[in-house]
Design an enzyme around this catalytic site. Structure first.
Site, mmCIF file in Angstrom:
data_model
loop_
_atom_site.group_PDB
_atom_site.id
_atom_site.type_symbol
_atom_site.label_atom_id
_atom_site.label_comp_id
_atom_site.label_asym_id
_atom_site.label_seq_id
_atom_site.Cartn_x
_atom_site.Cartn_y
_atom_site.Cartn_z
ATOM 1 N N ASP A 69 3.565 3.790 6.809
ATOM 2 C CA ASP A 69 2.678 3.721 7.966
ATOM 3 C C ASP A 69 3.318 3.053 9.165
ATOM 4 O OD1 ASP A 69 1.039 0.668 8.255
ATOM 5 O OD2 ASP A 69 2.547 1.012 6.712
ATOM 6 N N GLU A 119 8.169 2.202 -5.852
ATOM 7 C CA GLU A 119 8.162 1.861 -4.431
ATOM 8 C C GLU A 119 8.219 3.116 -3.576
ATOM 9 O OE1 GLU A 119 7.604 -0.109 -2.181
ATOM 10 O OE2 GLU A 119 8.464 -2.079 -2.440
ATOM 11 N N ASP A 120 7.756 2.987 -2.345
ATOM 12 C CA ASP A 120 7.877 4.075 -1.390
ATOM 13 C C ASP A 120 9.240 4.052 -0.714
ATOM 14 O OD1 ASP A 120 7.257 1.698 -0.075
ATOM 15 O OD2 ASP A 120 5.915 2.618 1.383
ATOM 16 N N VAL A 159 10.444 5.414 9.793
ATOM 17 C CA VAL A 159 9.852 6.604 9.194
ATOM 18 C C VAL A 159 8.406 6.363 8.791
ATOM 19 C CG1 VAL A 159 12.032 7.583 8.416
ATOM 20 C CG2 VAL A 159 10.790 6.039 6.915
ATOM 21 N N LYS A 195 0.811 -1.189 0.000
ATOM 22 C CA LYS A 195 0.000 0.000 0.000
ATOM 23 C C LYS A 195 0.858 1.258 0.000
ATOM 24 C CE LYS A 195 -3.562 -2.114 2.863
ATOM 25 N NZ LYS A 195 -4.189 -2.061 4.188
ATOM 26 N N ASP A 242 14.152 -1.033 2.199
ATOM 27 C CA ASP A 242 14.858 -1.318 3.453
ATOM 28 C C ASP A 242 15.915 -2.380 3.195
ATOM 29 O OD1 ASP A 242 14.290 -0.080 6.056
ATOM 30 O OD2 ASP A 242 12.205 -0.554 5.633
#
Length: 185
Positions: free
Chosen positions: A164, A104-105, A158, A48, A108
């Site tokens: 989120d 992508e956001d 973050v 999401k 990692d």
């Protein structure tokens, strides 16, 4: 949602809404130049978290941007990766012979994204490139070739701009560090 509405939930704003949008505009110009000699790529957003990045990037691009979405998980109900990636929502489009740009956001460890790139390549995509708003270079566990990076950030928890904690904070306009008392309580 703005930072001032969150009290002491945040410790530091890493990137403001204005900085995020300015960097997306720069990335869009680079993407346009890279795909100038052929058809535009299919943008594949990873649900999401990538919703905000995908929407803003698509609006910034100066070509017809076709979009599709995938949802993948390697976490299940826990907070640590199981190492097994599951597709929760697959693509609707056939990507055979198409250029694909994964949006992508954040990156990692890179484990899930590396798996996703290989999966899309195995489906006969002409090319698969990656675009991410944020990357944590010090957290990478595998080398992932990323064509477009908004910002490198430190290894911190973050939130905001799609990111989120327990489904909260996604609509924060900025990217900020979440205060430890919020997630360790």
């Amino acid at each position: 949602m703005d930072v001032e509405h969150l009290g002491d939930d945040l410790t530091e704003v890493l990137h403001t809404e204005a900085e995020l949008h300015a960097r997306l505009a720069e990335m869009a110009r680079q993407i346009e130049a890279d795909y100038a000699d052929g058809p535009p790529p299919l943008l594949v957003g990873v649900l999401k978290g990538a919703v905000m990045v995908m929407a803003d990037l698509a609006r910034e691009l100066r070509f017809h941007a076709q979009m599709d979405w995938m949802a993948v998980s390697s976490y299940g109900a826990g907070t640590k990766s199981s190492g097994v990636v599951k597709i929760l929502k697959d693509l609707d489009a056939d990507i055979t012979g198409r250029d694909v740009l994964i949006v992508e956001d954040i990156i990692d460890s890179g484990l899930t994204l590396s798996w996703l790139k290989e999966n899309l390549e195995s489906r006969g995509a002409k090319s698969v490139r990656i675009c991410t708003m944020l990357r944590k270079p010090e957290a990478l566990k595998v080398q992932v070739d990323v064509a477009y990076v908004g910002f490198d950030i430190p290894v911190e928890f973050v939130v905001g701009y799609g990111l989120d904690y327990a489904e909260d904070y996604r609509n924060l306009r900025d990217v900020a560090i979440l205060a430890p008392h919020v997630y360790s309580a």
